[in-house]
Design an enzyme around this catalytic site. Sequence first.
Site, mmCIF file in Angstrom:
data_model
loop_
_atom_site.group_PDB
_atom_site.id
_atom_site.type_symbol
_atom_site.label_atom_id
_atom_site.label_comp_id
_atom_site.label_asym_id
_atom_site.label_seq_id
_atom_site.Cartn_x
_atom_site.Cartn_y
_atom_site.Cartn_z
ATOM 1 N N ARG A 1 0.799 -1.227 0.000
ATOM 2 C CA ARG A 1 0.000 0.000 0.000
ATOM 3 C C ARG A 1 0.831 1.276 0.000
ATOM 4 N NH1 ARG A 1 -5.141 -1.048 2.282
ATOM 5 N NH2 ARG A 1 -5.827 -3.099 1.575
ATOM 6 N N HIS B 1 0.448 -3.738 6.741
ATOM 7 C CA HIS B 1 1.081 -2.457 7.049
ATOM 8 C C HIS B 1 2.247 -2.646 8.007
ATOM 9 C CE1 HIS B 1 -2.875 -0.193 6.055
ATOM 10 N NE2 HIS B 1 -1.986 0.136 5.144
ATOM 11 N N CYS C 1 -5.336 1.875 13.645
ATOM 12 C CA CYS C 1 -6.082 2.183 12.421
ATOM 13 C C CYS C 1 -7.291 3.072 12.676
ATOM 14 C CB CYS C 1 -6.578 0.890 11.765
ATOM 15 S SG CYS C 1 -5.346 -0.394 11.583
#
Length: 263
Positions: free
Chosen positions: A137, A168, A255
């Site tokens: 990403r 991530h 998040c």
Amino acid sequence: MSFSTHFTHAITRRPAASITKGLRAVDIGTPDLGLMQAHHDAYIATLRETGATVIELPPLDAYPDSVFVEDTALCLPQGAIIMRPGAPSRLGEAAEMAPHLRALYGQVLEITGPESFVEGGDILVTEREILVGRSARTNAAGIAELARLTAPLGHKLREVHTPPGVLHFKTDCSLLDAETVLSTTRLSASGCFQGYRLIDIPDSEEAAANTIRFNDLVLMPQGFPKTRDRLLAAGYDIREIGNSECAKLDGGMSCLSLRFTPK
């Protein structure tokens, strides 16, 4: 307490009914919206317990993953930077966040390069540097553009690598204080945290690596007793928050909020 763990503000967003269509690396079940909202309420209450101002934005049904606001921006004391998410379905989320940050910050910059992709989940801000993990990403062009934007703000940026198969960088690590990082061994084995004090995540509890230090509290997902005990033994004040539904969408504690002290 350092700027990297002390915050006056947080921004969150209520999960939308469309969350059932959210992105996921592996399908381990459909999230239950009601249970997710209950967990989200507990999360917000815990942030507010520290005395911080928590802004809860309304749901965005057009963006199933919009509850995960961290990916939309990097919030530093000197200014905010709007990200450019690497998942095409999430590009509009950053634009939705921008006006809320402009209302709070005097300086808001943006990642604009058409080949640049960066998500906040790949960024770990410490007292001494900004670590940015290249991942599926977040790409090299995005990291280079972010480095150009953060340098005038007085921040040194270092590119690192997110382990293969991990969404991530912060899926596998968290900052606990100015000198201490909680990390999986698969990530720390790369040597990316040299010079920091490390607390290892016990085997089989890798999903506990994504916690957040928010003022005097460490928020961690429920269900990881070995990690909890290690953090308690290290002297941290722990709050365990249900995360079963966000975990179905590869989401964790960091998040769900943007955490900052605007100047």
